[in-house]
Design a protein around this motif. Structure first.
Motif, PDB file in Angstrom:
ATOM      1  N   ASP B  53       0.822  -1.211   0.000  1.00 55.19           N
ATOM      2  CA  ASP B  53       0.000   0.000   0.000  1.00 55.19           C
ATOM      3  C   ASP B  53       0.851   1.254   0.000  1.00 55.19           C
ATOM      4  N   ALA B 161      -6.540 -10.077  -1.104  1.00 65.06           N
ATOM      5  CA  ALA B 161      -7.400  -8.993  -0.626  1.00 65.06           C
ATOM      6  C   ALA B 161      -6.881  -7.650  -1.136  1.00 65.06           C
ATOM      7  N   HIS B 162      -5.570  -7.512  -1.108  1.00 68.51           N
ATOM      8  CA  HIS B 162      -4.963  -6.264  -1.567  1.00 68.51           C
ATOM      9  C   HIS B 162      -5.225  -6.053  -3.060  1.00 68.51           C
ATOM     10  N   ARG B 164      -7.469  -7.406  -5.020  1.00 70.25           N
ATOM     11  CA  ARG B 164      -8.897  -7.240  -5.285  1.00 70.25           C
ATOM     12  C   ARG B 164      -9.312  -5.804  -4.948  1.00 70.25           C
ATOM     13  N   GLY B 165      -8.770  -5.309  -3.846  1.00 69.08           N
ATOM     14  CA  GLY B 165      -9.061  -3.934  -3.433  1.00 69.08           C
ATOM     15  C   GLY B 165      -8.577  -2.911  -4.453  1.00 69.08           C
ATOM     16  N   ARG B 166      -7.631  -3.310  -5.276  1.00 68.92           N
ATOM     17  CA  ARG B 166      -7.134  -2.408  -6.317  1.00 68.92           C
ATOM     18  C   ARG B 166      -7.797  -2.676  -7.655  1.00 68.92           C
ATOM     19  N   ALA B 199     -16.163 -10.709  -2.005  1.00 61.50           N
ATOM     20  CA  ALA B 199     -15.402  -9.514  -2.389  1.00 61.50           C
ATOM     21  C   ALA B 199     -15.082  -9.527  -3.884  1.00 61.50           C
ATOM     22  N   ALA B 327      -8.191  -7.493   3.874  1.00 67.87           N
ATOM     23  CA  ALA B 327      -9.163  -6.409   3.701  1.00 67.87           C
ATOM     24  C   ALA B 327      -9.484  -5.839   5.081  1.00 67.87           C
ATOM     25  N   ASP B 328     -10.750  -5.784   5.455  1.00 70.28           N
ATOM     26  CA  ASP B 328     -11.060  -5.203   6.767  1.00 70.28           C
ATOM     27  C   ASP B 328     -11.193  -6.282   7.838  1.00 70.28           C
TER      28      ASP B 328
END
Lengths: 107, 397
Positions: B53, B161-162, B164-166, B199, B327-328
């Motif tokens: 990140d 998760a990272h 996918r978040g992007r 997600a 993620a969270d």
């Protein structure tokens, strides 16, 4: 830069310069404040960067998250209303001159 | 105290902490900390999380360079230990001076098993082990679209998760029938499966990978599954477990079996040599275990530092703690669920905040918590440690 004063158990004080946006924990590690251990590196997964914030500065801080409150329960030294995890205290201009007291033990 | 020399091989969490802890305890002898890498010793957990990140490089290091000078810790970088000469009590590098020790601490860690997969050296295939891996991955991730993660363990899922978040298309391919099978209970695997799928990631279980397939310029194009089908990929992260780095110990004739065998005080079969962290196989609950986690590395480092400073053997008796941020979701684990005969779910996984208590013979041996840090903190005090030392000793730790 903002100033942070660390007060050791002996009463000895050390004032260091911290870059804005870095944490009180990071400033401690950068300046050989050995009382801060920071085992987990600041991911709120341990409680080895515990500090007591000076009462005069408490009002200037953002309140702790639920996770921080919970993790503090695992701190080795007694937890007080002024207890915080120093990894969660991010330096801003508003925190310039903050004083934190170092606990006796971190584990 | 006479000038003694402690040599520490490996500067991950275990090795670094051993050096720092010796000085913190007031150890007065010489300390040498050896790393094969050329950068300052750094933390690895952020490599699959915060570092991607944008965590600053200098924040990855445990301490700035002046720390080692001020503490009188001789940091030997880009120093590769080839052999241990137990007769001369020295570590021998490929080139250069040997280094004599009175006490040697092996903190050699572990290495990803990625190399076993055909095609693992294609351009665009990464593992997340060293900082250089993360640096290269960080750059490639900017332009990647089709991301495949081989292995549904902590590191693979954190990265999933990272990515996918992007906004990347993410496929997780796992050979076992559930995620994180070695580390968590089936209840927890099921929960994380649902979360990753909802997600937007695709998760293939029971799906061994045959090989990684390249295209022009040996750039990765896809992952071939055991049934011959192909999953398209322009970036692959392989996280299929690690092997303990035991070669040095083996060549030195130390007892090794999936890890360097150590006793309760972390001594190897040579009493002047200790092993700590990922590479050490230690007595835990009437069996041997290697626990690949920061808590274990740090705790074992403290125990050995205590032994060397006090001159009295200090048994290691912490309960391992694991964490994984996806993620969270904050997963925190106390203890090791393997061998449990009963589990109890506290609160409802549907609320995304729950714990799983694991028992064996009525004793609480592990607690897994998702987004329930208060359960986790309580568990640190409750999980039964009697398996790794006598109850009286466990109380005193």
């Amino acid at each position: 830069m903002a100033k942070i004063t660390f007060v050791r158990r002996t009463g000895q004080q050390e004032t260091v310069d911290a870059e804005m946006g870095t944490s009180v924990m990071e400033a401690a590690l950068d300046n050989d404040i050995d009382e801060i251990v920071a085992e987990c590196g600041g991911s709120m997964s341990c409680a080895t960067c515990h500090v007591y914030v000076d009462d005069k500065d408490l009002g200037r801080l953002a309140p702790p998250s639920d996770t921080e409150i919970a993790m503090l329960e695992g701190a080795a030294a007694p937890v007080k209303p002024s207890s915080r995890l120093s990894c969660q205290l991010t330096m801003t201009a508003g925190l310039d001159g903050i004083t934190v007291f170092l606990p006796e033990e971190q584990y | 105290m006479t000038q003694a020399q402690v040599v520490i091989v490996g500067a991950g969490h275990a090795g670094f902490t051993a050096a720092a802890s010796l000085r913190r305890n007031g150890y007065a002898g010489a300390i040498a900390l050896i790393t094969a890498e050329s950068c300052l010793p750094y933390q690895r957990p952020p490599l699959s999380k915060g570092y991607l990140d944008g965590l600053r490089e200098d924040r990855l290091s445990f301490r700035p360079e002046h720390f080692y000078e001020r503490k009188g810790i001789e940091l030997l970088r880009a120093y590769r230990v080839e052999e241990i000469d137990r007769t001369a009590k020295a570590v021998v590098p490929a080139s250069g001076e040997s280094l004599r020790y009175d006490h040697l601490i092996l903190a050699t860690g572990s290495t990803p098993q990625a190399a076993r997969l055909p095609g693992n050296d294609l351009d665009g295939v990464f593992r997340l082990h060293r900082r250089a891996d993360a640096d290269a991955l960080r750059e490639r991730l900017v332009t990647a679209r089709e991301v495949v993660i081989v292995g549904g363990g902590f590191i693979g899922l954190e990265f999933a998760a990272h990515a996918r978040g992007r906004g990347k298309n993410v496929t997780i391919v796992e050979a076992a029938d559930r995620l994180m099978a070695r580390a968590v209970t089936p209840v927890m695997s099921e929960f994380f499966l649902r979360e990753h799928v909802s997600a937007g990631s695709r998760v293939l279980l029971d799906t061994p990978v045959a090989r990684l397939v390249g295209g022009d310029g040996s750039r990765v194009q896809g992952v071939e599954l055991h049934d011959g089908s192909l999953v398209k990929a322009d970036l692959v992260v392989v996280g299929v477990g690690v092997r303990a780095n035991t070669g040095l110990a083996e060549r030195a004739g130390l007892a090794v079996n999936d890890g360097v065998l150590v006793d309760r005080c972390l001594r190897t079969s040579d009493p002047d040599i200790f092993a700590i962290g990922d590479c050490a196989s230690y007595p835990y609950r009437n069996r041997r275990a290697r626990h690949e986690c920061v808590e274990n590395a740090v705790g074992q480092a403290h125990a050995v530092a205590g032994t060397l400073t006090s001159g009295e053997s200090q048994p290691y008796r912490r309960t391992p703690v694991f964490w994984s941020d996806q993620a969270d979701l904050k997963l925190q684990i106390v203890g090791d669920f393997s061998g449990s005969d009963r589990t109890e779910v506290i609160s409802d996984p549907a609320g995304r905040s729950f714990s799983v208590n694991c028992y064996r013979d009525g004793a609480l041996i592990a607690v897994e918590s998702v987004n329930r840090p208060s359960d986790h903190v309580a568990a640190r005090k409750l999980v039964d440690r009697s398996g790794c030392s006598s109850p009286a000793q466990a109380e005193g730790s």
